[in-house]
Write an enzyme that holds these catalytic residues in place. Structure first.
Site: not given
Length: 709
Positions: A506, A233
């Site tokens: 996260e 990502e």
């Protein structure tokens, strides 16, 4: 994504001893040849064949390209900023050689080899965490994060994959039989930003958390403010930097870096004002309009103006800011309620299931409309500052009408906000979305009770988390803000620290208490968004905040707590270094403040009284410690008061767990949600252990505790 040919635009400037500058720029006289690097990729890694003989140089093609849009970057380049030694080398249960560098970093491994045979291969794999004592690579998704080298022979060689980077703390090394710590290091890279902000306190775990925020920013500020640096990502997600920009602007001189990124944002913005989810936009969604993410176009330039005083940047970004607010207004329609359509919402709310991060408790329509009101007001203020009075009035009126629509649709007269979620209360309070003082008072009370009955665990996602500590503080509940901040149970900010984290995760539970990796696809161990609370630590815990753009005036308003005996922050403002430090000892509270030349400060002491104005220089005050004497629990305490009395609550919760009535304190708090006003003596009845032997033991412990207060 960007083409099918490799190209380079470069310029080498050489200054000779006589002061002459020689410019060697790419042109038709340059040549190209293949190297020993046979593959390189940011996600998969790099492969080098040292047995290859470089080919003969060949001419290059000069491309007919329009270079007029290119400008020099405002931020510093990506450089090697640190080199970390290997702390431990061992053999895993599967027989793999593993290396721990002690810190989750972004960069690559530098490895010295010798004594090899020609054609021998060395392979390096990277991961942020271990699972079952092996590399935990599942969070990387499809990224291989593997570097490999084919060796040329026995001579010593230094191996380093310079055309890729990885996010890692651990490396697995294959192809070396006797790896020594002196032969392997971690090379750290990031945009070479100047450090400008520091924080410390008497709590080592809190300080480690703050250090994790710093490392998380370093690892994700690699030319673009990315969401994460390790998996397939690594994109410039707008929502992440929107919430983190206040913290970023304190910790590092990031104005040029973020200003550069905002220019790219404006260039990528759609004609209808939509803001892509990521900048640069490689996702290419047809109409990427979502609250909190698109609002980066408005919030980030406003934060930079507040922290640097750069009015030119604000003026440059104003068309982009206006365009996003116009787009939101179009989506909201005539009733000014932005409803329906795609929203990320309060992303990764810890109550959402691992496989569905969208299922936050906060209604996405409430979030979207709240962001419209907030961004419209920011654009009104920015337009006023840059001389666009008509636009300022237009947006101010719009913000007022959206606030009225929000209150009418989503709030009751008694202060309840739709969803009954901490995030929606925090937004409504912090962004002035409730019109009456009584609504705001009761909304604050309800928000505080939600924190209590969650067992002082965090229950907000990317949108709500940056607001919670300020919302509680401004609602008159600073002790609850501290209880949230210093909680170590899961989910909480400090839970990750207790699990060995060296960067921000996260998810609050990216690693579960049993040491296994969260099964959700969105599970990174280096993701700065949830570290946005560090801004509150700087401004409210230590008490160092800008009072006007660029710190021309400074607000010193420390928020002491019984859990801390000292805290300090310092920041390199545009006027020089400002610092605040406080300490509690021997019944006194001592405050030290440094104000740089050209700035002034307004100082608020915990003893109350009129704020004190000071000019540049060093200043000190000593007053009575507000926490010199421990608070006592009233004899007729309610369950709410018991929850608020930390030592008593911890004792009761521990007894409830020991008695087998609950599994942990959070479960106990949740069972008491509807009985907070009941006498504390009746707690066992509502805790679920009234008729059990465990309940009898808990009642006896509770009676003994209350009798000693």
């Amino acid at each position: 994504m960007y083409g099918d040919r490799l190209a380079v635009l470069a310029q080498l400037e050489v200054t000779t001893a006589d002061g002459t500058v020689h410019v060697l720029a790419t042109d038709g006289t340059w040549t190209a040849r293949e190297s020993q690097i046979v593959a390189d990729d940011l996600y998969d890694g790099q492969r080098v064949d040292l047995t290859r003989t470089p080919t003969t140089s060949t001419p290059v093609d000069v491309l007919d390209a329009d270079l007029t849009l290119l400008v020099a970057p405002d931020g510093p380049p990506v450089r090697v900023t640190d080199v970390l030694p290997a702390l431990k080398i061992w053999t895993s249960p599967a027989g793999k050689t593993l290396v721990d560098f002690g810190q989750n970093v972004v960069g690559r491994v530098r490895l010295k080899v010798r004594g090899a045979n020609q054609g021998d291969e060395v392979v390096l794999r990277h991961a942020e965490v271990l699972e079952n004592d092996e590399l935990g690579v599942r969070p990387l998704r499809s990224a291989k994060a593997t570097d490999s080298y084919v060796l040329a022979g026995p001579d010593e060689a230094t191996l380093e994959a310079e055309l890729t980077f990885h996010g890692f703390r651990y490396a697995e090394v294959t192809g070396i039989s006797d790896l020594q710590p002196a032969d392997i290091t971690a090379v750290v890279i990031n945009s070479d930003l100047r450090r400008t902000g520091w924080f410390e306190s008497s709590d080592e775990t809190l300080d480690r958390f703050h250090e994790n925020v710093v490392w998380g920013m370093r690892g994700n500020f690699v030319d673009v403010p990315t969401d994460c640096p390790q998996r397939d990502e690594r994109l410039g997600w707008t929502g992440d930097i929107q919430v983190f920009s206040p913290t970023a602007s304190f910790l590092f001189d990031s104005a040029g870096f973020l200003g550069n990124w905002l220019t790219d944002l404006a260039a990528e913005q759609h004609k209808d004002g939509s803001v892509p989810y990521v900048i640069p936009d490689v996702l290419r969604d047809a109409s990427p309009s979502t609250a909190a993410w698109g609002d980066a176009a408005v919030v980030v330039p406003w934060v930079l103006y507040q922290r640097t005083g750069d009015l030119d940047l604000l003026a440059r970004q104003l068309p982009s800011m206006r365009a996003w607010v116009d787009r939101m207004t179009d989506l909201a329609g005539t009733d000014l309620l932005w409803t329906g359509g795609f929203q990320f919402g309060d992303w990764l709310d810890p109550t959402a299931p691992p496989d569905n991060p969208f299922r936050a408790k906060a209604d996405p329509d409430v979030l979207a409309t709240a962001h419209l009101a907030r961004s419209a007001q920011i654009v009104a203020d920015a337009a006023e500052l840059t001389g666009d009075a008509d636009r300022a009035q237009e947006c101010s009126d719009l913000a007022g009408r959206v606030r009225a629509a929000f209150a009418a649709e989503y709030a009751t007269e008694g202060g309840r906000v739709l969803s009954d979620a901490p995030t929606t209360y925090a937004m409504a309070l912090q962004w002035a979305l409730l019109p009456t003082a009584e609504q705001r008072r009761r909304a604050g009370l309800r928000m505080a009770d939600l924190v209590r009955t969650a067992g002082f665990r965090i229950s907000t996602g990317f949108v709500g988390t940056p607001l919670m500590a300020d919302a509680l503080t401004d609602a008159g509940e600073p002790d609850l803000a501290y209880r949230l901040l210093l909680q170590t149970g899961c989910p909480s900010w400090l839970y990750a620290v207790t699990m060995g984290a060296t960067t921000i995760w996260e998810r609050f539970d990216s690693m579960l208490p049993d040491g296994s990796i969260n099964p959700g696809e969105m599970t990174s161990f280096n993701h700065y968004a949830l570290g946005a609370v560090a801004d509150w630590m700087h401004r409210r815990v230590a008490g160092l905040a800008p009072g006007s753009p660029g710190y021309r005036s400074i607000v010193v308003h420390p928020l002491p707590a019984s859990q801390l005996t000292r805290a300090a922050a310092r920041h390199l403002t545009p006027y020089g270094e400002a610092s605040v430090a406080w300490e509690r000892s021997d019944g006194s509270f001592r405050l030290s403040v440094t104000v740089p030349v050209g700035a002034t400060a307004t100082v608020h002491l915990p003893s109350g009284g009129k704020p004190i104005g000071v000019r540049h220089g060093d200043h000190e005050w000593t007053v009575d410690d507000p926490y010199a004497e421990a608070a006592t629990l009233p004899a007729d305490a309610t369950i709410r008061q018991l929850l608020d009395h930390e030592s008593s609550w911890n004792a009761v919760a521990e007894a409830a767990v020991e008695a087998g009535v609950v599994v942990d304190d959070a479960q106990l708090a949740g069972r008491l949600e509807r009985y907070l006003d009941a006498p504390a003596t009746t707690l066992v009845r509502f805790a679920g252990g009234w008729h059990s032997s465990g309940g009898d033991a808990l009642q006896a412990r509770l009676d003994s505790l209350l009798a000693t207060q």
